[in-house]
Design a protein around this motif. Structure first.
Motif, short mmCIF file in Angstrom:
data_model
loop_
_atom_site.label_atom_id
_atom_site.label_comp_id
_atom_site.label_asym_id
_atom_site.label_seq_id
_atom_site.Cartn_x
_atom_site.Cartn_y
_atom_site.Cartn_z
N VAL A 29 0.85 -1.20 0.00
CA VAL A 29 0.00 0.00 0.00
C VAL A 29 0.88 1.25 0.00
O VAL A 29 1.86 1.33 0.75
CB VAL A 29 -0.96 0.00 1.21
N ASP A 30 0.56 2.19 -0.88
CA ASP A 30 1.27 3.46 -0.92
C ASP A 30 0.81 4.33 0.24
O ASP A 30 -0.40 4.42 0.53
CB ASP A 30 1.01 4.19 -2.24
N LEU A 31 1.77 4.99 0.88
CA LEU A 31 1.48 5.76 2.09
C LEU A 31 1.91 7.21 1.96
O LEU A 31 2.92 7.52 1.31
CB LEU A 31 2.17 5.13 3.30
N LYS A 65 -1.92 8.44 5.51
CA LYS A 65 -3.00 8.19 4.54
C LYS A 65 -2.61 6.97 3.72
O LYS A 65 -1.63 6.99 2.98
CB LYS A 65 -3.22 9.40 3.64
N ALA A 66 -3.38 5.90 3.89
CA ALA A 66 -3.15 4.67 3.13
C ALA A 66 -3.97 4.74 1.85
O ALA A 66 -5.21 4.67 1.89
CB ALA A 66 -3.54 3.46 3.97
N LYS A 67 -3.29 4.87 0.72
CA LYS A 67 -3.97 5.09 -0.55
C LYS A 67 -4.64 3.79 -1.03
O LYS A 67 -3.99 2.75 -1.14
CB LYS A 67 -2.97 5.57 -1.61
N ASP A 126 -9.25 6.11 0.17
CA ASP A 126 -8.04 6.31 0.98
C ASP A 126 -8.43 6.32 2.45
O ASP A 126 -9.46 6.89 2.84
CB ASP A 126 -7.37 7.64 0.62
N ILE A 127 -7.61 5.70 3.29
CA ILE A 127 -7.90 5.58 4.72
C ILE A 127 -6.91 6.42 5.52
O ILE A 127 -5.70 6.31 5.33
CB ILE A 127 -7.84 4.11 5.17
N LEU A 162 -0.57 -2.64 9.70
CA LEU A 162 0.10 -1.85 8.68
C LEU A 162 1.56 -1.67 9.05
O LEU A 162 1.88 -1.16 10.13
CB LEU A 162 -0.57 -0.47 8.54
N THR A 163 2.45 -2.12 8.18
CA THR A 163 3.88 -1.95 8.39
C THR A 163 4.38 -0.81 7.54
O THR A 163 4.25 -0.83 6.31
CB THR A 163 4.64 -3.24 8.03
N LEU A 164 4.92 0.20 8.18
CA LEU A 164 5.39 1.39 7.50
C LEU A 164 6.68 1.13 6.75
O LEU A 164 7.46 0.23 7.13
CB LEU A 164 5.59 2.54 8.48
N PRO A 165 6.97 1.88 5.69
CA PRO A 165 8.22 1.69 4.94
C PRO A 165 9.44 2.15 5.74
O PRO A 165 9.31 2.90 6.68
CB PRO A 165 8.02 2.55 3.69
#
Length: 251
Positions: free
Chosen positions: A163-165, A177-179, A187-188, A248-251
């Motif tokens: 997921v793009d963040l 914002k999770a696209k 978007d969440i 959700l795991t962040l980059p």
């Protein structure tokens, strides 16, 4: 500037239009007119650089001398008590075809809800207001910054996907914002304050034409780059599934 001149030309054409039955008769206004330069202006960014204010352009048909325009701002539940006009009048300098008024915050920046999109509906109310261009709607929101691609693990859908963040920091809040987290077009927004995570009610995916959109809501925690949430998927006033753990795991 080209946009300003265009609206002035269109304004002049509208005000001096020909009579349909008598092509030799022109409608001549009693006085010069003022107007908004556009009926809708989106993409305004609320930031520290502009003091979280929105500038609104007003134009006029007669450039000579000074002039004053009177404006009203329609309140709605998102802006009432949060934003208002700095002044309900704006003055044109001699020879100038445009002037600006400002919508300013009434609260500290940290009290402006960064998850909302703000809509400002304005009306020119003076005797010199254009009959055709006297209303406008300005849209403003905070700007998120892309931070890369994370990984979302969903127990609800028993699946995992990238997921793009995007990220935004306002005061003591960090928002992600999770696209298109569950479905394209949805978007969440995930709000982090300290170690606590909140997901406010928001549409997340589409069920079918009969029941429409499915919403999510919930809370969680953050540990390093891992956001663990207990989310409830529900169709308002119809049905709610049992809460499930989503990570959700962040980059």
């Amino acid at each position: 500037m080209k946009h300003t001149y265009l609206i002035l030309i269109l304004l002049a054409m509208a005000l001096f239009s020909c009579d349909q039955e008598n092509m030799g008769t022109l409608y001549e206004p009693d006085a010069p007119y003022v107007a908004f330069s556009s009926p809708v202006v989106s993409g305004n960014v609320l930031s520290a650089e502009n003091d979280y204010a929105v500038r609104v352009q007003v134009v006029r048909s007669e450039l000579s001398g000074s002039a004053t325009a009177t404006v009203s701002l329609e309140m709605n539940e998102n802006i009432e008590g949060v934003f208002d006009l700095e002044s309900n009048t704006v003055t044109f300098e001699d020879g100038k075809g445009s002037a600006y008024l400002k919508i300013v915050p009434l609260v500290e920046p940290g009290q402006i809800d960064p998850t909302k999109n703000y809509v400002f509906n304005l009306t020119l109310t003076g005797d010199n207001a254009s009959e055709f261009y006297n209303k406008t709607s300005y849209r403003a929101s905070f700007r998120y910054t892309p931070i890369g691609t994370g990984t979302f693990t969903s127990v609800f859908f028993d699946d995992e996907w990238p997921v793009d963040l995007e990220k935004l920091e306002v005061g003591n809040l960090t928002l992600y914002k999770a696209k298109a987290l569950y479905e394209t077009g949805y978007d969440i927004t995930i709000v982090v304050e300290g170690e606590n995570v909140t997901v406010n009610d928001q549409a997340a995916w589409y069920y079918d034409d009969e029941y429409g959109e499915v919403f999510i809501t919930g809370t969680g925690t953050i540990n390093g780059k891992t956001i663990t949430m207990s989310l409830t998927h529900f169709i308002p006033d119809v049905y709610a599934w049992d809460p499930e753990t989503e990570v959700l795991t962040l980059p």
